[in-house]
Scaffold this motif. Structure first.
Motif, PDB file in Angstrom:
ATOM      1  N   LYS A  87      20.389  21.948  21.581  1.00  0.00           N
ATOM      2  CA  LYS A  87      20.146  20.817  22.469  1.00  0.00           C
ATOM      3  C   LYS A  87      20.298  19.537  21.650  1.00  0.00           C
ATOM      4  O   LYS A  87      19.619  19.360  20.638  1.00  0.00           O
ATOM      5  N   ASP A 136      20.763  14.575  27.861  1.00  0.00           N
ATOM      6  CA  ASP A 136      20.747  15.806  27.067  1.00  0.00           C
ATOM      7  C   ASP A 136      22.104  16.476  27.043  1.00  0.00           C
ATOM      8  O   ASP A 136      22.857  16.445  28.014  1.00  0.00           O
ATOM      9  N   TYR A 177      23.956  20.203  25.823  1.00  0.00           N
ATOM     10  CA  TYR A 177      23.678  21.613  25.517  1.00  0.00           C
ATOM     11  C   TYR A 177      24.954  22.334  25.115  1.00  0.00           C
ATOM     12  O   TYR A 177      26.035  22.077  25.667  1.00  0.00           O
ATOM     13  N   CYS A 187      26.889  18.088  29.480  1.00  0.00           N
ATOM     14  CA  CYS A 187      25.857  17.093  29.741  1.00  0.00           C
ATOM     15  C   CYS A 187      26.248  16.347  31.000  1.00  0.00           C
ATOM     16  O   CYS A 187      27.371  16.469  31.482  1.00  0.00           O
TER      17      CYS A 187
END
Length: 492
Positions: free
Chosen positions: A39, A60, A62, A78
């Protein structure tokens, strides 16, 4: 955002905030793999399950990888972490101006910007940085930074700068290109309809661009490089009503805010008949018979005058004196007093004829000058009483015809000379010989001592004021007797 590997991907499912991430492959791995989840670039989970659930925020990022193959992660996903945003997706601006293509960009916060640039074309499999493209040196300036601002400035815009411009950046973990911004560079063009008119007609001027400038609040109009008073309009159309010759000139237009970038000039031609027609005399001043005099007809017209006609007042009626001469000048090579009078000229072109005011030309005779002369041969004579004598002279005059010639010795009561032929004292003793062209001889017979005097010649011509006296004249001395004196010499 651009993929870094094939076969491993992150699939996002779920509600608005809570998402389920699945690390999937294009085929089923034979070994039981362990999945490593990251993350924002940091490891958050290591699990045999290919699923991962979390509260998925806009910022965020990932990614997943198979343990033992961490160097081949799936492309990060994201919501808004990879983005290029332009203030305007389409821009219209003027040739010669400066434009700023405002731009901002975002990327995962744990990435570092390695390179940021603008491009318009791909070179092979890669993009071509505009700063290295020939012709753009000193022409573009990157005003952005390596954080979030990606604004590009282009100066002294050319029509060839019209293109789709894209911003591209490369991070420590990926690379991304924004969609194109359409830049159109246009001239301001003045259209004139028609470009050639006759006086009294209307002319329409239209200020055009090839794209829509935003915003345009007003247009400015110019003649011969100077603003036309009270001509600013909110419309791109300006009408010249009932044009006159004074409207002839070069016209241009500009849009408000860009008055320094006007259109190319378009010339308006106005056709009109002769105006301000006038006559001038050269040389100026007193006109003397026998001199050269030129009358010149001047006029303002478009197209130019193609025929001039000269007129003289003859007993109250003007008559043409041009003959075959259609030019602007009428020349008197040897002007005569009979040329005295009123003159005017007409100037004509294909539209109409213009007439000058009349001028009065007065040709003067100057006595004793400019061709007048009497020459006596000889100028002094001594002779005997009772003899005969011839007095001779030659004469010249400037022009005209000799009407009267005579000899005299005294002025009469009216201060005018009296012809000797009318004097009783000379009755039967005078003879005039010669013509009325250039010479005459006076013969006096049976001379008397009282005939001693100064004899002068008088001539008159048919021109007004054409009269002349040859002075000084011939001096005649008549003596009575011849005295003989002798001296007796004594012989030695």
């Amino acid at each position: 955002m651009e993929p870094q590997t094939e076969g491993l991907q992150v699939k996002v499912t779920g509600g608005h905030q809570d998402k389920t991430l699945t690390c999937i492959t294009t085929c089923t791995l034979t070994d039981k793999p362990t999945y490593i989840w990251s993350k924002n670039g940091h490891k958050v989970k290591e699990d045999p399950s290919s699923l991962y659930s979390d509260s998925f925020s806009d910022a965020d990022n990932y990614s997943c990888a198979v343990k033992g193959h961490e160097n081949l992660p799936a492309p990060a996903v994201c919501k808004k972490c990879w983005r290029v945003t332009y203030t305007h997706q389409s821009i219209c601006t003027l040739k010669g101006s400066t434009v700023d293509i405002s731009c901002s960009y975002t990327y995962p916060s744990y990435h570092d910007i390695k390179q940021a640039f603008w491009f318009t074309k791909w070179s092979g499999m890669d993009t071509e940085d505009l700063s290295s493209v020939p012709g753009y040196e000193g022409h573009i300036e990157y005003l952005g930074d390596k954080k979030s601002d990606c604004t590009l400035r282009i100066t002294d815009l050319r029509l060839s700068d019209s293109a789709g411009y894209r911003f591209r950046f490369i991070t420590s973990g990926d690379r991304f290109s924004g969609s194109p911004v359409s830049l159109t560079v246009t001239d301001v063009v003045l259209e004139m309809d028609p470009t050639s008119v006759s006086e009294g007609e209307n002319v329409t001027l239209t200020c055009r661009t090839n794209c829509t400038l935003d915003p345009i609040t007003a247009y400015s109009w110019y003649k011969n490089g100077q603003p036309i008073p009270n001509s600013n309009t909110y419309s791109p159309v300006y009408i010249l009503f009932t044009v006159s010759s004074e409207d002839t000139g070069r016209y241009s237009c500009a849009v408000e805010g860009h008055e320094d970038l006007p259109s190319a000039e378009v010339t308006l031609t106005v056709r009109y008949g002769p105006k301000n027609t006038s006559v001038s005399v050269s040389p100026s001043g007193e006109i003397v018979e026998g001199s050269s005099v030129t009358l010149t007809c001047s006029s303002d017209s478009n197209p130019p005058v193609d025929k001039y006609t000269w007129y003289k007042n003859n007993a109250g009626h003007y008559q043409s004196i041009s003959n075959q001469n259609t030019g602007p000048q009428h020349v008197f090579n040897h002007i005569k007093s009979s040329d005295t009078g009123e003159y005017y000229c007409e100037a004509r072109n294909e539209i109409q004829t213009g007439r000058s005011e009349s001028i009065n030309m007065d040709v003067k005779l100057v006595l004793g000058q400019d061709g007048w002369s009497v020459t006596y041969t000889p100028q002094s004579i001594c002779t005997l009483k009772g003899s005969t004598v011839d007095l001779s002279c030659s004469y010249t005059y400037p022009s005209g015809t000799v009407t009267t010639t005579f000899w005299f010795t005294e002025l009469g009561t009216g201060k005018e000379p009296e012809d000797l032929g009318q004097d009783p004292e000379y009755a039967g003793r005078l003879e005039y010989h010669g013509d009325k062209k250039n010479g005459q001889r006076l013969k006096i017979t049976d001379l008397r001592e009282s005939d001693s005097a100064e004899y002068k010649f008088r001539l008159l011509t048919d021109h007004e004021g054409g009269k002349y006296i040859g002075s000084p004249g011939v001096t005649l001395s008549v003596t009575g007797t011849v005295t003989f004196k002798a001296k007796l010499l004594n012989s030695i």
